[in-house]
Enzyme design. Structure first.
Site, mmCIF file in Angstrom:
data_model
loop_
_atom_site.group_PDB
_atom_site.id
_atom_site.type_symbol
_atom_site.label_atom_id
_atom_site.label_comp_id
_atom_site.label_asym_id
_atom_site.label_seq_id
_atom_site.Cartn_x
_atom_site.Cartn_y
_atom_site.Cartn_z
ATOM 1 N N THR A 191 14.440 -37.962 45.542
ATOM 2 C CA THR A 191 15.685 -38.190 45.273
ATOM 3 C C THR A 191 16.274 -38.926 46.409
ATOM 4 O O THR A 191 15.745 -39.328 47.419
ATOM 5 C CB THR A 191 16.867 -36.949 45.126
ATOM 6 N N GLY A 202 9.992 -38.272 41.351
ATOM 7 C CA GLY A 202 11.128 -37.041 41.382
ATOM 8 C C GLY A 202 11.730 -37.279 42.427
ATOM 9 O O GLY A 202 12.722 -36.446 42.653
ATOM 10 N N GLY A 262 2.371 -36.586 49.007
ATOM 11 C CA GLY A 262 3.375 -35.650 49.427
ATOM 12 C C GLY A 262 2.625 -34.031 49.216
ATOM 13 O O GLY A 262 3.318 -33.338 49.030
ATOM 14 N N ALA A 263 1.324 -34.368 49.143
ATOM 15 C CA ALA A 263 0.476 -33.056 48.676
ATOM 16 C C ALA A 263 0.815 -31.871 49.572
ATOM 17 O O ALA A 263 0.559 -30.859 49.016
ATOM 18 C CB ALA A 263 -0.848 -33.272 48.627
ATOM 19 N N HIS A 269 22.308 -26.268 47.503
ATOM 20 C CA HIS A 269 20.925 -26.345 47.603
ATOM 21 C C HIS A 269 20.340 -25.640 48.994
ATOM 22 O O HIS A 269 21.176 -25.477 49.861
ATOM 23 C CB HIS A 269 20.336 -27.734 47.778
ATOM 24 N N HIS A 270 19.178 -25.309 49.265
ATOM 25 C CA HIS A 270 18.540 -24.808 50.373
ATOM 26 C C HIS A 270 18.766 -25.577 51.805
ATOM 27 O O HIS A 270 19.361 -26.918 51.502
ATOM 28 C CB HIS A 270 17.158 -24.846 50.357
ATOM 29 N N GLY A 304 3.823 -31.313 50.872
ATOM 30 C CA GLY A 304 5.241 -30.870 50.858
ATOM 31 C C GLY A 304 5.518 -29.584 49.870
ATOM 32 O O GLY A 304 4.420 -29.258 49.028
ATOM 33 N N ARG A 305 6.634 -29.138 49.696
ATOM 34 C CA ARG A 305 7.123 -27.910 49.053
ATOM 35 C C ARG A 305 6.743 -28.309 47.488
ATOM 36 O O ARG A 305 6.123 -27.611 46.589
ATOM 37 C CB ARG A 305 8.518 -27.700 49.119
ATOM 38 N N LYS A 355 17.364 -29.411 52.612
ATOM 39 C CA LYS A 355 17.659 -30.693 51.758
ATOM 40 C C LYS A 355 18.347 -31.795 52.610
ATOM 41 O O LYS A 355 19.312 -31.442 53.502
ATOM 42 C CB LYS A 355 18.699 -30.427 50.417
ATOM 43 N N GLY A 403 20.793 -35.709 43.973
ATOM 44 C CA GLY A 403 20.503 -36.621 42.964
ATOM 45 C C GLY A 403 21.016 -36.173 41.357
ATOM 46 O O GLY A 403 21.467 -36.677 40.545
#
Ligand code: NAD
Length: 269
Positions: free
Chosen positions: A103, A101, A12-13, A158-159, A15-16, A162, A168
């Site tokens: 969720t 990490g 997932g490099a 959240h933003h 991704g945010r 999501k 989570g």
């Protein structure tokens, strides 16, 4: 690089969180990025992961074959539930430690991670912030003290990107409150209120969800009593806190024995 450099692989490099992790690894003297991957077919495949993350070229090209992650000592995964389960399989078969990490995992997904942890060190945590980990401990303590006449409500924001709700972290805080009360969250969670809901059931733990803008992550656990209220809150203003916590988890995992760990284990370790 020092003699004790820990080799890190990032799925997932693009991704945010993936890009944030690559920036934080670049700034850490004891960590080295050795592999980066993402979904086949996206624009980032074939690109230099450092250039994409904004650190300058690091020579680690983003590939579409996650098997390359096996070159790492620790894989740090912030992707999607299906991908995290697949990456746990790769980590398990290559004997590589793993930090997850992501969720929104189902019970079945989580069981797959636990099975992978039979052979490797695996840290799974829906919120890698140090502050939120402490928040969970506080919530458990307060929930154990404020019982009769106290209603627990959990609010999260959240933003707008999501994709899962409640977060989570909100669920983990609900688990902590339920533990404090000596009950199962599944038996007391009130996730949706609409129409003629009836009065609030004594002992329920309610959840409310906000989505919008660029909110990094806000959580409040509110204990409503008669004529008083206790609120315990955490506000994240920069995603870097999650990345730094994940790197702390990676350092822990690189030296830990086989097992399934959480962020509390990391902070205690
Ligand atoms: P994102 O959408 O920006 O990035 C996810 C990346 O994973 C993307 O690059 C995507 O292409 C990749 N991906 C998705 N499915 C894949 C697959 N099947 N195979 C390979 N790669 C795949 O999301 P994000 O904001 O970086 O968040 C990622 C995850 O981390 C979410 O589950 C989010 O809730 C979670 N998160 C956890 C914490 C924490 O503290 N634990 C903090 C922030 C975000």
């Amino acid at each position: 690089m020092t003699a004790h450099t820990i080799k890190i692989g990032i799925p997932g490099a693009a991704g945010r969180m993936g890009r944030m992790l690559i920036r934080e690894i670049d700034a850490a003297l004891d960590l080295e990025l050795v592999a980066a991957s993402d979904r086949a077919g996206i624009d980032a495949i074939g690109k230099d992961s450092g250039l994409l993350a904004g650190t300058g070229s690091n020579g680690v090209i983003i590939g579409d074959d996650a098997a390359a992650l096996a070159a790492a000592d620790v894989i740090i995964d912030f992707t999607s539930p299906t991908a995290s389960v697949a990456h746990a399989g790769i980590a398990s078969s290559s004997n590589t430690a793993l930090v997850v990490g992501t969720t929104g995992l189902t019970d079945e997904d989580e069981a797959s991670l636990r099975a992978a942890a039979d052979g490797i060190a695996l840290v799974y945590c829906a919120n890698t912030s140090v502050g939120v980990t402490l928040l969970g401990k506080l919530v458990e303590q307060v929930a154990a003290q404020l019982v009769d006449g106290w209603d627990i409500e959990i609010l999260e924001a959240h933003h707008h990107h999501k994709v899962d709700a409640p977060s989570g972290t909100a669920l983990a805080l609900g688990e902590a409150a339920a533990r404090g009360r000596g009950v199962k969250l599944d038996d007391v969670a009130d996730m949706v209120r609409k129409g003629q809901t009836g009065a609030r059931r004594t002992g329920d733990i309610g959840f409310a969800v906000l989505r919008g803008g660029d909110v990094t992550g806000e959580h409040s656990v509110i204990f409503y009593g008669d004529s008083e209220r206790v609120e315990i809150s955490h506000r994240a203003t920069d995603r870097a806190i999650f990345a730094r916590g994940a790197l702390r988890a990676a350092r822990f995992a690189s030296g830990a024995g086989t097992g399934f760990y959480n962020m509390e284990d990391v902070l205690a370790g």
